[in-house]
Design an enzyme around this catalytic site. Structure first.
Site, PDB file in Angstrom:
ATOM      1  CD  GLU A  24      -4.919   2.934 -18.128  1.00  0.00           C
ATOM      2  OE1 GLU A  24      -4.671   3.216 -19.310  1.00  0.00           O
ATOM      3  OE2 GLU A  24      -5.906   2.252 -17.781  1.00  0.00           O
TER       4      GLU A  24
ATOM      5  CE  LYS B  26       1.730  10.215   1.921  1.00  0.00           C
ATOM      6  NZ  LYS B  26       0.698  10.231   2.971  1.00  0.00           N
TER       7      LYS B  26
ATOM      8  CB  CYS C  85     -10.037  -0.658 -21.624  1.00  0.00           C
ATOM      9  SG  CYS C  85     -10.332  -2.418 -21.422  1.00  0.00           S
ATOM     10  CE1 TYR C  86     -18.258  -1.575 -19.884  1.00  0.00           C
ATOM     11  CE2 TYR C  86     -18.218   0.770 -19.356  1.00  0.00           C
ATOM     12  CZ  TYR C  86     -18.915  -0.411 -19.517  1.00  0.00           C
ATOM     13  OH  TYR C  86     -20.271  -0.422 -19.326  1.00  0.00           O
TER      14      TYR C  86
ATOM     15  CG  HIS D  39      -5.588  -0.760 -19.740  1.00  0.00           C
ATOM     16  ND1 HIS D  39      -6.572  -0.045 -19.110  1.00  0.00           N
ATOM     17  CD2 HIS D  39      -6.117  -1.976 -20.002  1.00  0.00           C
ATOM     18  CE1 HIS D  39      -7.649  -0.798 -18.974  1.00  0.00           C
ATOM     19  NE2 HIS D  39      -7.402  -1.982 -19.514  1.00  0.00           N
TER      20      HIS D  39
ATOM     21  N   GLY E  50     -13.459  -0.350 -17.268  1.00  0.00           N
ATOM     22  CA  GLY E  50     -14.517  -0.698 -16.316  1.00  0.00           C
ATOM     23  C   GLY E  50     -14.695  -2.199 -16.319  1.00  0.00           C
TER      24      GLY E  50
ATOM     25  CB  SER F 125      -1.741  13.065  12.284  1.00  0.00           C
ATOM     26  OG  SER F 125      -1.048  13.022  11.052  1.00  0.00           O
ATOM     27  N   GLY F 126       1.033  14.948  12.495  1.00  0.00           N
ATOM     28  CA  GLY F 126       2.491  14.829  12.430  1.00  0.00           C
ATOM     29  C   GLY F 126       2.937  14.031  11.228  1.00  0.00           C
ATOM     30  N   GLY F 127       1.993  13.411  10.524  1.00  0.00           N
ATOM     31  CA  GLY F 127       2.320  12.689   9.296  1.00  0.00           C
ATOM     32  C   GLY F 127       2.568  13.671   8.153  1.00  0.00           C
ATOM     33  CB  VAL F 128       3.689  13.085   4.633  1.00  0.00           C
ATOM     34  CG1 VAL F 128       4.095  13.963   3.461  1.00  0.00           C
ATOM     35  CG2 VAL F 128       4.800  12.129   5.007  1.00  0.00           C
ATOM     36  CG  ASP F 129      -1.072  12.917   3.666  1.00  0.00           C
ATOM     37  OD1 ASP F 129      -0.048  12.989   2.963  1.00  0.00           O
ATOM     38  OD2 ASP F 129      -1.826  11.927   3.686  1.00  0.00           O
ATOM     39  CB  SER F 130      -1.810  16.511   9.103  1.00  0.00           C
ATOM     40  OG  SER F 130      -0.857  15.831   9.854  1.00  0.00           O
ATOM     41  CB  SER F 131       3.611  17.800   8.245  1.00  0.00           C
ATOM     42  OG  SER F 131       3.577  16.897   9.299  1.00  0.00           O
TER      43      SER F 131
END
Ligand code: XMP
Length: 563
Positions: free
Chosen positions: A188, A387, A83-84, A186, A56, A240-246
């Site tokens: 990560e 993603k 960390c924080y 960190h 943080g 929308s035809g994009g990856v996510d909505s497809s």
């Protein structure tokens, strides 16, 4: 969700917080991010198998700084502070945190005790003799990523120190009996050489997670959940035809088939010819057996956007109009109980809804949602996925690779790649420039494949797991291949010369980024000759442009999109 094992990441607002969640998921353990303000009762209900406190931006001893209750450490659930988060844990439990004279920042050598469950299996990463400097045979040195001003000057009672650096006496401390662990660095961040192992050790060895989270199990659970939730209701999906909505469409199609209607709003802010392409894939005779409706709403959008220059307002208008069009379509179709959207996890977190991150942009499908919506409920089946996980789900569902690996296209479309007011002419300019850019990149990638991959692309996919197919497809490209690239039209016009004529035209900016998670990004190193060809074609073929700029910016400080 369901009863599967889950690790909870408690967000204190640090910059790497989504990375923590991603790394945990890479260990095949499902994980969610929640704000540090989440009440303890809610945390108990979520029943995590482990808790991770993130970094943080504050000093934890300051008045009003984000903190945690003592009870959090008494739930009997293992807690790892980073960390924080490590400092908060130590302070709350009676340790001491102070301001250091110098900031420890960057790659740092850390000496870790491999007897600690966190550091099991770590080997010396710099070739030093582990016993030479520090004398205990369990202590090895490795490289970690540090970024802190404050430090833990005294560990809390009951804790033992299990790592230190030259500048940091308590680089890690543990109280095994209570399952509490604090790490100043960190794990990560990829610069921490053994970071994934450390997080894996925590979630598997300390928390006892079985690590069975995979995309096929996600699909199975998601299909079941959608069926239960929807019953015999009808669902309208914003496609929308994009990856996510497809991927969302395919997932919903698998779950509820003919109860799904996909509405594709062509807002006039699509890439060149994209509206027709979307229709050919999802419409009648396409790859999917779904109800598909295309709405041509370009004029309506341009009218609403007239004179609007402020980015957030543009996004809000586009988002709101989107919902209005849906409401109208829904009425035409009859009773529709659910509206589905392809929202993914970074959208949720960046909109300030998941964790603690500031509202960076109101994402079209989350923050821009108007209060009044004519649907019973919103369904967002990909809401918890990053993603690359969405792409894996796509492969799992049998969506063709060319669609699954399509670069992302934002909901507000070209609206956020046109700086300033949106006009039909600017849309035309950016569409034409972008089409040239995409064409040339595709050509160059094709050339590269011919030279470098002869024969190899034919490897037998049918024997590959989804993960293998994913990795394989990602490698089928030159190393400079951007993960996202597009043209944007700047609001700057400048002087140029064409033949003997003076011109005063727009500058096009070319963006191309390499990124894994779209949270951080750097400019892709597109070969110079490709860029030059793109530039000369754009100034030669697109009326209204006399200058082409290449955007070198990293994210942060820039975002990937321009508005
Ligand atoms: P930024 O510009 O925030 O973009 O660095 C990160 C990724 O998100 C996409 N993006 C959006 N996607 N609605 C979307 O569906 C939006 O409003 C939106 N804004 C940005 C962007 O294209 C990039 O992949």
């Amino acid at each position: 969700m369901d009863s599967r094992e889950m690790v909870l990441v408690i967000d204190f607002g640090g910059q790497y917080n989504q990375l923590v969640a991603r790394r945990v998921r890479e260990c095949n353990v499902y994980c969610e991010i929640t704000s540090y303000k989440t009440p303890i009762e809610k945390i108990k209900q979520m029943a995590p198998k482990g808790i991770i406190l993130t970094g943080g931006p504050n000093s934890c001893y300051e008045e009003g700084a984000p903190t945690a209750s003592k009870e959090l450490f008494e739930l009997g659930i293992p807690v790892l502070g980073l960390c924080y988060g490590a400092q908060v844990m130590q302070l709350v439990l009676g340790g001491k945190v102070e301001r250091a004279t110098v900031r420890e920042y960057g790659k740092t050598e850390v000496f870790v005790d491999t007897n600690s469950p966190l550091f099991t299996g770590i080997t010396e990463s710099n070739g030093n003799d582990p016993t030479a400097e520090h004398g205990t045979e369990h202590e090895v040195s490795t490289i970690c990523w540090m970024s802190h001003f404050d430090y833990i000057s005294k560990e809390a009672p009951g804790f033992e120190i299990v790592a230190h650096t030259a500048g940091c006496p308590v680089a890690a401390a543990q109280d095994k009996s209570r399952g509490l662990y604090a790490i100043q660095f960190h794990p990560e961040v990829l610069h921490t050489v053994e970071g994934s192992r450390i997080l894996g050790n925590f979630v598997k060895n300390v928390c006892g997670c079985a690590a069975t989270w995979r995309m096929d199990s996600f699909v199975e659970t998601a299909v079941k959940e959608i069926k239960e939730k929807v019953g015999d209701g009808r669902v309208l999906l914003a496609l929308s035809g994009g990856v996510d909505s497809s991927v969302a469409a395919a997932l919903l199609a698998k779950a509820i088939g003919p109860q799904l209607t996909c509405v594709f709003v062509d807002h006039g802010l699509m890439r060149k010819n994209e509206g027709d392409e979307v229709e050919s894939v999802f419409g009648k005779g396409g790859d999917f057996n779904i109800n598909f409706v295309r709405v041509n709403a370009a004029e309506r959008y341009y009218e609403k956007l007239k004179g609007v220059t402020e980015p957030e307002r543009k996004r809000k208008i586009i988002g709101e109009e989107f919902i209005r069009v849906f409401e109208e379509e829904a009425r035409k179709i009859g009773t529709v109980e659910f509206l589905a959207q392809g929202t993914i996890y970074p959208d949720v977190v960046e909109s300030g809804l998941g964790g603690e991150s500031a509202v960076i942009k109101s994402h079209h499908n989350v923050g821009g949602l108007p209060e009044h919506v004519d649907f019973k409920e919103i369904i967002e089946p990909l809401r918890n996925l990053f993603k690359d996980e969405v792409r894996k789900v796509g492969l799992e569902l049998g969506i063709p690779e060319y669609l699954v690996f399509r670069q992302p296209f934002p909901g507000p479309g070209l609206g956020i790649r046109i700086i300033g007011e949106v006009t039909a002419d600017k849309v035309r300019i950016v569409q034409d420039a972008d089409a040239i850019y995409r064409e040339e990149i595709a050509l160059a990638a094709e050339e590269w494949k011919k030279e470098n991959l002869a024969g190899k692309a034919e490897s037998d996919r049918s024997v590959m797991t989804t993960d293998e197919r994913f990795d394989y497809a990602m490698k089928l490209n030159p190393s400079w291949m951007p993960d996202q690239y597009f043209a944007a039209i700047t609001n700057m016009r400048s002087v140029g010369v064409m033949g003997d004529e003076r011109t005063y035209d727009y500058a096009i900016a070319l963006r191309a980024v390499k990124t894994i998670d779209f949270m951080t990004a750097e400019a892709a190193q597109i070969p110079w000759d490709v860029l030059q060809k793109v530039m000369s074609r754009i100034v030669g073929e697109v009326r209204g442009v006399n200058r082409v700029l290449f955007d070198l910016s990293t994210k942060p400080a820039s975002t990937i999109e321009f508005e």
